[in-house]
Design an enzyme around this catalytic site. Structure first.
Site, PDB file in Angstrom:
ATOM      1  N   CYS A 166      -5.746   3.550  29.449  1.00 39.04           N
ATOM      2  CA  CYS A 166      -6.141   4.469  30.506  1.00 39.04           C
ATOM      3  C   CYS A 166      -7.429   5.205  30.113  1.00 39.04           C
ATOM      4  O   CYS A 166      -8.475   4.590  30.042  1.00 39.04           O
ATOM      5  CB  CYS A 166      -4.999   5.423  30.871  1.00 39.04           C
ATOM      6  SG  CYS A 166      -5.327   6.362  32.384  1.00 39.04           S
ATOM      7  N   HIS A 182      -1.012   1.602  32.638  1.00 41.02           N
ATOM      8  CA  HIS A 182      -0.163   2.169  31.595  1.00 41.02           C
ATOM      9  C   HIS A 182       0.935   1.177  31.222  1.00 41.02           C
ATOM     10  O   HIS A 182       1.985   1.163  31.865  1.00 41.02           O
ATOM     11  CB  HIS A 182       0.477   3.467  32.090  1.00 41.02           C
ATOM     12  CG  HIS A 182      -0.491   4.584  32.244  1.00 41.02           C
ATOM     13  ND1 HIS A 182      -0.824   5.429  31.198  1.00 41.02           N
ATOM     14  CD2 HIS A 182      -1.239   4.991  33.296  1.00 41.02           C
ATOM     15  CE1 HIS A 182      -1.709   6.309  31.610  1.00 41.02           C
ATOM     16  NE2 HIS A 182      -1.986   6.069  32.882  1.00 41.02           N
ATOM     17  N   GLU A 213       2.965   1.407  28.950  1.00 43.22           N
ATOM     18  CA  GLU A 213       4.157   2.161  28.526  1.00 43.22           C
ATOM     19  C   GLU A 213       4.992   2.628  29.710  1.00 43.22           C
ATOM     20  O   GLU A 213       6.100   3.128  29.531  1.00 43.22           O
ATOM     21  CB  GLU A 213       3.753   3.344  27.634  1.00 43.22           C
ATOM     22  CG  GLU A 213       2.990   4.470  28.321  1.00 43.22           C
ATOM     23  CD  GLU A 213       1.506   4.172  28.521  1.00 43.22           C
ATOM     24  OE1 GLU A 213       1.070   3.056  28.183  1.00 43.22           O
ATOM     25  OE2 GLU A 213       0.793   5.055  29.040  1.00 43.22           O
TER      26      GLU A 213
END
Lengths: 259, 219
Positions: free
Chosen positions: B82, B185, B187
């Site tokens: 990001c 992202h 994650e």
């Protein structure tokens, strides 16, 4: 292409999921983390936890739940309920929630939206709006607080616009008329709000089947649909809903399962 | 000397999420701003969310720019996420214009809000434009989770690893040599995102980087 999102919602009391949830594979139907993992695996795009714990002395239980969820679930989740200050927001976001949702507290203290958006970014601030159709009027909905018990006299579309102007990054719009009836969302209200604002709208209240979700995403112009019962009672799986929506030409995330 | 996966600690909001995802696929990473830890890393991850000026200011005030740039210049495996991608380019339009690290040639531009909602938030698809170890086993067209109002552009299209469409078509994953970075992202992107982290670590430990084994102890 940006996908429409399917969002299961859990009511949580003292760190436990309430409302009977009937999954045969569940060892503990009240464990939010276990449920969240199942929904993630099934293809949920996000999750919403609504903390309904009555006593504010019991915040520790919801903190533990948020931290445990963040450790084991790798999709975004939102926490709502009992968030009354920037400090409350900060705690939830630091524990691992992607967003916080505010409802009654945003109406009582609208600056909370500004402060939260300034501090954490609009993308972290969801304003939840509970509203009812105004009897005898066409295309008018009134905002309610305290879980739909208290009328405010505020117009839902006007409040939606104000919330976004103040910095809300997303609106979670629940119709108190359709909620719990499983006969479909309030499409008129969804459309009126979606067209009035520049942020994503999550439709809530009334999903009885995938066709209702398709309506909310097309006629209602919503960006995401939230549902509780139809998923929790196993009436439809998330995958079934998504396959139906994909068949209707609505872009949804249907990932192949990785080994 | 122990070798570790290191996540650069400079106050970015998503450090914990990134650490949790790495922990899930690989065991606990080291979250640190210590130049020695960065120098000893077997793989380095630069996370980040928020505004460009804040990101650059925080990197400066924690004194991590030097160690990170040295690490990258030494050809060692690096992943930006990001703002960790945006920081690698030359310049961002955000905050009235913000100079970035200039590791990869390119700029960050604001999305046009014409007819669409900004930030670009939610799951969007990524079409891989070339093969890379970090996308191994992840089909082209897979969806990842995005939250951003500014998007990368690269001067050389060959820097792109994957493209995403949101009004404009922009490189949502980029890479050159030892450096890879994603605008999305991983994650927050479920199993698909975890796979990308695990691919990155496999790549970092692969033959491509063996010449750097013990690099941190050689000085």
């Amino acid at each position: 292409m940006l996908m429409r999102r399917i969002i299961p919602c859990f009511d949580v009391n003292n760190g436990r999921v309430v409302k009977g949830i009937s999954f045969v594979e569940l060892r503990d139907a009240g464990d939010p983390v276990e449920l969240a993992k199942i929904y993630e695996r099934e293809g949920a795009d996000e999750l919403v936890f609504l903390d309904i714990t009555a006593s504010s002395d019991d915040r520790a239980t919801v903190y533990d739940m948020v931290a445990a969820t963040a450790d084991q679930v790798f999709i975004p989740f939102t926490v709502g309920g009992g968030i009354r200050s920037v400090t409350d927001m900060k705690i939830m976001l630091e524990l691992g929630a992607e967003k916080v949702s505010i409802n009654t507290s945003a109406i009582q203290t609208p600056e909370l939206i500004n402060d939260g958006a300034y501090r954490f970014g609009s993308q972290a601030i969801v304003v939840a709006i509970d509203a009812r159709r105004v009897p005898g009027e066409h295309g008018a909905w009134e905002v309610y607080t305290h879980g739909g018990r208290n009328p405010t006299g505020m117009d839902a579309v006007e409040w939606a616009k104000e919330a976004v102007q103040r910095g809300a990054g997303e609106l979670l719009v629940t119709s108190m008329d359709t909620d719990g009836h499983q006969k479909g969302y309030d499409l008129g209200m969804l459309r009126a709000i979606s067209e009035a604002v520049t942020v994503p709208v999550i439709a809530s209240g009334g999903a009885g089947g995938p066709e209702h979700m398709a309506q909310a995403l097309t006629q209602g112009a919503a960006d995401a649909v939230l549902a509780a019962s139809i998923f929790h009672f196993g009436t439809y799986s998330i995958r079934q809903v998504k396959e139906y929506l994909a068949g209707e030409g609505i872009p949804v995330r249907l990932e192949p399962h990785h080994a | 000397m122990s070798k570790n996966v290191v996540i650069v600690d400079y106050g970015a909001g998503n450090i914990r999420s990134v650490a949790r995802a790495v922990a899930h696929v690989d065991g606990a990473p080291v979250v640190s701003a210590d130049p020695d830890d960065i120098d000893r890393a077997e793989a380095l991850i630069l996370p980040g969310v928020g505004a460009a000026a804040d990101t650059m200011e925080n990197l400066r005030s924690r004194n991590v720019i030097g160690p990170v740039m040295e690490y990258i210049a030494a050809g060692r495996p690096f992943l930006g996420v990001c703002m960790g991608l945006q920081a690698l380019l030359d310049w961002s339009e955000e905050n009235g214009g913000t100079d970035c690290l200039g590791v990869l040639p390119g700029k960050i531009l604001r999305f046009s809000s014409e007819g669409r909602k900004v930030p670009h938030m939610g799951w969007n698809t990524v079409e891989w434009t070339r093969e890379h170890a970090i996308t191994e086993g992840i089909p082209s067209g897979s969806a990842f989770y995005f939250v951003h109002s500014y998007h990368p552009t690269v001067d050389d299209p060959a820097l792109a690893l994957g493209m995403t469409e949101y009004g404009v078509t922009f490189p949502s994953a980029v890479g050159r040599d030892n450096v890879v970075a994603t605008q999305f992202h991983p994650e927050k992107s479920g199993e698909t995102g975890l796979r990308l982290y695990s691919n990155f670590l496999t790549w970092a430990r692969s033959a491509a980087f063996v010449s750097f084994a013990g690099a941190g102890t050689s000085t």
